[in-house]
Design an enzyme around this catalytic site. Structure first.
Site, short mmCIF file in Angstrom:
data_model
loop_
_atom_site.label_atom_id
_atom_site.label_comp_id
_atom_site.label_asym_id
_atom_site.label_seq_id
_atom_site.Cartn_x
_atom_site.Cartn_y
_atom_site.Cartn_z
N LYS A 298 45.09 41.07 55.38
CA LYS A 298 44.16 41.39 54.30
C LYS A 298 44.20 42.89 54.00
O LYS A 298 44.37 43.30 52.86
CB LYS A 298 42.74 40.96 54.69
CG LYS A 298 41.74 41.17 53.57
CD LYS A 298 40.33 40.93 54.03
CE LYS A 298 39.73 42.23 54.47
NZ LYS A 298 38.31 42.21 54.76
N ASP B 285 39.72 37.81 51.26
CA ASP B 285 38.54 38.19 52.02
C ASP B 285 37.53 37.04 51.94
O ASP B 285 37.82 35.97 51.42
CB ASP B 285 37.97 39.53 51.55
CG ASP B 285 37.26 39.42 50.21
OD1 ASP B 285 37.34 38.36 49.56
OD2 ASP B 285 36.61 40.40 49.80
#
Ligand code: SF4
Length: 307
Positions: A177, A195
């Site tokens: 991420k 996320d």
């Protein structure tokens, strides 16, 4: 990819709500609770559930239509972390775990002034660094990651943040991420950032049923051309922060309600839903988002909170 089962939605032109919301957001500096409220009043949901499973083609079309609607509603979508270079974005993204971007942005000016380069941060006194980042939470673990990743950048990459995902994820405290945030926004390399907001919304939209972030990333990448990946991530995250909240999504004020198979998961009454939007009234100092440089004439709506 796992298309939706028993909850496919028919593809229909967006209602006036989407257009109204879009116009409101593009308007002058008053884009906020008033415009959102008018969009809310106009909201006329919603796609009816179909008995037939959604075909792959229909899913791709619907996903891309949602992306286009979001692009109209959030033309200013951008990373909400403040940064000036790849190292600052990497540090800010590591700090953003389990806290808000607003809190990180309040913390990083002093941090970057004290440790402007990987060499400086690698040599930091851990306790002094911990105190500077304390407001972001988990400050001991984060300080350890920051010192570790700074030392690795100094020792293995000549003091420059690497621009390849395999190198980025080799740094302490850096997962996919974080790597995609840095690659997409500091190096211009397209990537999907999965996320908590992104995962929740794409599952609500039945773009995927996966919960593993890597699977979500792969399935959503397959729905869109590469050139859309980075901006799609920003738009979805913007929508998750402002309208499609985790606990009480504001369905009655949602401009993409006609395309959403999960309409009704949240508040559907337009008036009540408009009160759930995370746009502050009037704008409080420190909470107004900076418009990104690409959209100099478009004020970003102030953010009244973050989740
Ligand atoms: S707010 Fe409601 S209608 Fe809008 S995307 Fe979220 S679940 Fe769907």
């Amino acid at each position: 990819m796992t298309p939706a089962r028993n909850s496919a939605v028919g593809e229909r032109a967006p209602t006036g709500a989407a257009k109204a919301a879009s116009k409101d957001k593009k308007g002058s500096g008053s884009a906020s609770s008033e415009s959102s409220a008018s969009a809310a009043k106009a909201a006329k949901p919603v796609a009816k559930a179909s008995a037939k499973p959604e075909s792959r083609t229909a899913l791709v079309r619907r996903a891309r239509r949602i992306n286009r609607e979001l692009a109209e509603v959030y033309p200013y979508a951008h990373p909400e972390l403040d940064f000036e270079n790849p190292f600052e974005l990497l540090v800010a993204t590591v700090l953003s775990a389990q806290t808000t971007d607003l809190r990180v942005n309040q913390t990083t000016p002093a941090l970057f002034a004290a440790y402007p380069t990987p060499e400086d941060m690698a040599a930091a006194d851990p306790e002094a660094l911990e105190q500077l980042i304390r407001p972001t939470g988990f400050f001991r673990a984060k300080a350890k990651s920051l010192i570790g990743l700074s030392a690795a950048i100094r020792d293995r990459f000549g003091g420059e943040v690497p621009g390849r995902i395999e190198d980025l994820v080799s740094l302490p405290g850096v997962g996919r991420k974080t790597a995609h945030v840095v690659l997409g926004n500091a190096f211009g390399r397209p990537g999907i950032t999965v996320d908590t907001h992104f995962g929740r919304l794409v599952r609500r939209w039945k773009w995927t049923e996966a919960t593993d972030p890597e699977k979500v990333e792969a399935e959503i990448c397959a729905l869109f051309p590469k050139s859309e990946w980075t901006m799609l991530s920003h738009r979805v995250i913007f929508h998750g922060r402002r309208i499609c909240h985790s606990r009480r999504p504001a369905c009655g004020a949602c401009p993409i309600a006609p395309l959403c198979p999960s309409y009704g998961e949240g508040e559907t009454d337009p008036e009540k839903a408009s009160k759930l939007l995370k746009y502050e009234k009037g704008g409080k100092p420190g909470q107004r988002l900076k418009p990104p440089p690409d959209y100099p004439g478009l004020p970003a709506p102030p953010l009244g909170g973050d989740a």
